[in-house]
Write an enzyme that holds these catalytic residues in place. Structure first.
Site, mmCIF file in Angstrom:
data_model
loop_
_atom_site.group_PDB
_atom_site.id
_atom_site.type_symbol
_atom_site.label_atom_id
_atom_site.label_comp_id
_atom_site.label_asym_id
_atom_site.label_seq_id
_atom_site.Cartn_x
_atom_site.Cartn_y
_atom_site.Cartn_z
ATOM 1 N N CYS A 141 35.953 40.324 50.110
ATOM 2 C CA CYS A 141 37.252 40.293 50.720
ATOM 3 C C CYS A 141 37.222 39.545 52.159
ATOM 4 C CB CYS A 141 37.863 41.666 51.142
ATOM 5 S SG CYS A 141 36.417 42.600 51.807
ATOM 6 N N ASN A 155 34.449 44.948 43.224
ATOM 7 C CA ASN A 155 33.329 43.862 43.874
ATOM 8 C C ASN A 155 32.261 44.697 44.386
ATOM 9 O OD1 ASN A 155 34.964 44.729 46.062
ATOM 10 N ND2 ASN A 155 34.859 42.812 47.141
ATOM 11 N N GLU A 167 36.655 50.884 58.570
ATOM 12 C CA GLU A 167 35.408 51.608 57.994
ATOM 13 C C GLU A 167 34.380 51.556 58.799
ATOM 14 O OE1 GLU A 167 36.034 50.366 53.620
ATOM 15 O OE2 GLU A 167 36.728 52.648 53.492
ATOM 16 N N GLU A 190 41.783 48.843 53.324
ATOM 17 C CA GLU A 190 40.904 47.702 53.426
ATOM 18 C C GLU A 190 41.520 46.581 52.404
ATOM 19 O OE1 GLU A 190 38.994 47.167 55.721
ATOM 20 O OE2 GLU A 190 38.466 49.172 56.377
HETATM 21 P P1 NDP Z 1 43.583 45.798 43.131
HETATM 22 O O1 NDP Z 1 44.588 45.709 44.450
HETATM 23 O O2 NDP Z 1 44.115 45.073 41.902
HETATM 24 O O3 NDP Z 1 43.148 47.046 42.881
HETATM 25 C C1 NDP Z 1 42.619 48.106 43.736
HETATM 26 C C2 NDP Z 1 42.352 49.449 43.325
HETATM 27 O O4 NDP Z 1 43.870 50.076 43.377
HETATM 28 C C3 NDP Z 1 42.025 49.831 42.014
HETATM 29 O O5 NDP Z 1 41.341 50.735 41.727
HETATM 30 C C4 NDP Z 1 43.580 49.726 41.228
HETATM 31 O O6 NDP Z 1 43.181 50.469 39.945
HETATM 32 C C5 NDP Z 1 44.187 50.604 42.139
HETATM 33 N N1 NDP Z 1 45.561 50.565 42.110
HETATM 34 C C6 NDP Z 1 46.351 49.589 41.530
HETATM 35 N N2 NDP Z 1 47.655 49.998 41.599
HETATM 36 C C7 NDP Z 1 47.708 51.047 42.097
HETATM 37 C C8 NDP Z 1 48.929 52.141 42.548
HETATM 38 N N3 NDP Z 1 50.293 51.764 42.445
HETATM 39 N N4 NDP Z 1 48.520 53.218 43.149
HETATM 40 C C9 NDP Z 1 47.265 53.550 43.442
HETATM 41 N N5 NDP Z 1 46.172 52.687 43.017
HETATM 42 C C10 NDP Z 1 46.491 51.764 42.406
HETATM 43 O O7 NDP Z 1 42.353 44.986 43.606
HETATM 44 P P2 NDP Z 1 40.999 44.674 42.921
HETATM 45 O O8 NDP Z 1 40.558 45.472 42.363
HETATM 46 O O9 NDP Z 1 41.536 43.449 42.152
HETATM 47 O O10 NDP Z 1 40.349 43.905 43.897
HETATM 48 C C11 NDP Z 1 40.348 42.770 44.336
HETATM 49 C C12 NDP Z 1 41.016 42.666 45.947
HETATM 50 O O11 NDP Z 1 40.516 43.790 46.758
HETATM 51 C C13 NDP Z 1 41.327 41.516 46.626
HETATM 52 O O12 NDP Z 1 42.645 41.192 47.270
HETATM 53 C C14 NDP Z 1 40.131 41.705 47.688
HETATM 54 O O13 NDP Z 1 40.455 41.261 48.916
HETATM 55 C C15 NDP Z 1 40.402 43.327 48.065
HETATM 56 N N6 NDP Z 1 39.139 43.841 48.716
HETATM 57 C C16 NDP Z 1 39.316 44.104 49.970
HETATM 58 C C17 NDP Z 1 38.269 44.775 50.703
HETATM 59 C C18 NDP Z 1 38.193 44.956 52.107
HETATM 60 O O14 NDP Z 1 37.350 45.859 52.585
HETATM 61 N N7 NDP Z 1 38.927 44.651 52.966
HETATM 62 C C19 NDP Z 1 36.912 44.764 49.923
HETATM 63 C C20 NDP Z 1 36.900 44.466 48.495
HETATM 64 C C21 NDP Z 1 37.926 44.062 48.003
HETATM 65 P P3 NDP Z 1 42.759 49.406 38.657
HETATM 66 O O15 NDP Z 1 42.112 48.183 39.086
HETATM 67 O O16 NDP Z 1 41.795 50.265 37.827
HETATM 68 O O17 NDP Z 1 44.190 49.467 37.919
#
Ligand code: NDP
Length: 485
Positions: free
Chosen positions: A285, A154, A459, A251
């Site tokens: 988020c 995002n 952060e 996060e």
């Molecule tokens: P995901 O949890 O699906 O993915 C986050 C990242 O982790 C991606 O780069 C993903 O790779 C990677 N990833 C997935 N599986 C693994 C693993 N087993 N080991 C290491 N890395 C892995 O989240 P989204 O990208 O769908 O983002 C949405 C989510 O993020 C929402 O739940 C939102 O609330 C949260 N979010 C939290 C924020 C905060 O600051 N608290 C801010 C923004 C979002 P890939 O997707 O390339 O497979």
């Protein structure tokens, strides 16, 4: 497509762009049209190895520089980023689909703030001196070593900077893996850092899906993992990091409450609810997606909300007037449509929106449900899209208990004119980031992060330094040392 979106190469390792087309291709799709605008390749094991080796090799010399020298580079990068704000904002819009109206004020600008803030702080990082009679202890603030940053889709520029800036300020090196959905922006962050004078290997970007992230997280040479992502991914990454006792920042997601009392300024409360549900098409988020409105003002609130939503300009994200863009991907759009169906099936009242737009791209209408009850799926699970759930309440103690009755604890907000109540409610929230008569402000000066399942660590702000450095204490004896024999 008039703007160049295909990056020079897929990865940025050891100070230069690197390509290896034998990695799995990842198509980058412009969410406003569904067109493929670029293709990158996932990092192969050999490339991951190269990134780890160069980051490790660069770390000692980077940490040996003075904080002033490190900070100067980060601040120079901030300046370049601000100068290129237009181009970076256009790229962010192509990567994510968020309107240029937002990206031009919230992404590269926020990344530059982090680089500037932590660049300024780098020179101030010190240990302390603790006098113990004539003996004394001094502490050294040392970097953790090699940090891995893993981003969500995002805020790709902001996340790359929010993790990179404090890590680098403290003398660490970083390998950043963007979300596979939005791989373009972090490469520009790496490029700019190097243009500003960053030594090769200090900040690297590798592309890939979760498995590339997992390979980085489990490598014993990695000292810290900072993830922005969902709670299920957070659980996996946290567990993998624990194997080697690595430091973590998590996060994660949320289902944050926004409480609007009967004495609130309704226009401001509606603004807060709009910012906390529909900015970035709801893909934030910390969004306040459970909007608790006092029964006495519920209908007035819903009326004003519906009227204000008429003013949303939905369309081409590149048009400066557009204030509401598409979802990041078809997959995310379908997830959100599934939740909208569930909301209706479970008996919530659809006040407005609820459908996909009849046009190319992944557009949903801003959607509001009223008469939502605490046990409905749309009130319990993170939707991560433009769906607001309005619940009503009558009593402060009752609404506080309901607001906190969730596994999440990222953010929370309250609208009221009663000063004492505002602070009492903020103190009572089980959340890491709270707002009084506002919503979703995220200045770099303030700590940001969650409690409960929403995360670990913070952060931004001075607090982030604690999560990217460690303290060594050194005992100094000034006299003779006595021993029992
Ligand atoms: P995901 O949890 O699906 O993915 C986050 C990242 O982790 C991606 O780069 C993903 O790779 C990677 N990833 C997935 N599986 C693994 C693993 N087993 N080991 C290491 N890395 C892995 O989240 P989204 O990208 O769908 O983002 C949405 C989510 O993020 C929402 O739940 C939102 O609330 C949260 N979010 C939290 C924020 C905060 O600051 N608290 C801010 C923004 C979002 P890939 O997707 O390339 O497979």
């Amino acid at each position: 497509m008039t703007y160049p979106t295909q990056p020079t190469a897929s990865h940025f390792i050891n100070g230069e762009y690197v390509e290896d087309t034998s990695g799995t291709p990842i198509n980058v799709i412009y969410p406003a049209t569904g067109e493929i605008i670029a293709t990158v390749h996932a990092a192969t094991p050999a490339l991951i190895e190269r990134a780890i080796e160069s980051a490790n090799a660069a770390q000692a010399a980077w940490a040996a520089m003075t904080g002033t020298e490190r900070g100067r580079i980060l601040r120079r990068a901030a300046k370049i980023m601000r100068k290129r704000n237009h181009a970076l904002s256009v790229l962010e819009t192509y990567d994510t689909g968020k309107p240029y109206q937002e990206t031009s004020v919230a992404d590269a600008t926020s990344g530059a703030d982090a680089l500037e803030y932590f660049g300024g702080m780098a020179a101030t990082l010190t240990g302390e001196h603790i006098q113990l009679g004539e003996d004394w202890v001094y502490t050294r603030r040392e970097p953790l070593g090699l940090c891995v940053g893993i981003g969500a889709w995002n805020y790709p520029t902001q996340i790359a900077c929010w993790k990179g800036a404090p890590a680098l300020a403290c003398g660490n090196t970083m390998i950043f893996k963007p979300s596979e959905t939005t791989p373009l922006c972090a490469l520009k962050v790496a490029e700019i850092l190097h243009e500003a004078g960053l030594p090769p290997g200090v900040y690297n970007v590798v592309q890939g899906l979760g498995e590339v992230g997992a390979a980085l997280v489990t490598d014993p040479r990695v000292d810290k993992v900072s993830l922005t992502g969902s709670v299920p991914t957070g659980r996996k990454v946290y567990a993998a990091a624990a194997e080697c006792m690595k430091h973590v920042t998590m996060e994660l997601g949320g289902k944050s409450p926004l409480i609007i009392f009967e004495d609130a300024d309704i226009e401001n409360a509606v603004s807060g609810a709009i910012l906390g549900n529909f900015y970035s098409s709801g893909q934030v988020c910390s969004n306040g997606t459970r909007v608790f409105v006092h029964k006495a003002i519920k209908e007035a609130f819903l009326g004003r909300l519906a009227a204000r939503l008429e003013g949303a300009v939905i369309g081409d994200p590149m048009q400066p007037k557009t204030s509401f863009g598409p979802m990041v991907s078809e997959r995310q759009m379908n997830i959100v449509l599934g939740y909208i169906e569930k909301g209706q099936a479970e008996g919530a009242r659809l006040v407005c929106g609820g459908a996909r737009l009849d046009r190319a791209g992944f557009y949903l209408q801003p959607t509001v449900f009223a008469d939502v009850s605490d046990d409905m799926t749309i009130a319990r699970e993170e939707i991560f899209g433009p769906v607001m759930a309005v619940l009503d309440f009558e009593d402060e103690a009752e609404v506080m208990a309901r607001a906190n009755d969730t596994e999440f604890g990222l953010a929370a907000g309250v609208f009221t004119r009663d000063l004492a109540r505002a602070h009492r409610v903020a103190a009572g929230f089980e959340a890491g980031t709270c707002f009084i008569n506002s919503y979703n402000d995220a200045p770099v000066e303030a700590p940001f992060g969650g409690v409960k399942a929403s995360g670990v660590g913070r952060e931004n702000s001075k607090v982030a330094i604690e999560h990217y450095s460690q303290v060594k204490s050194v005992y100094v004896r000034m006299g003779d040392l006595e021993a029992p024999f």
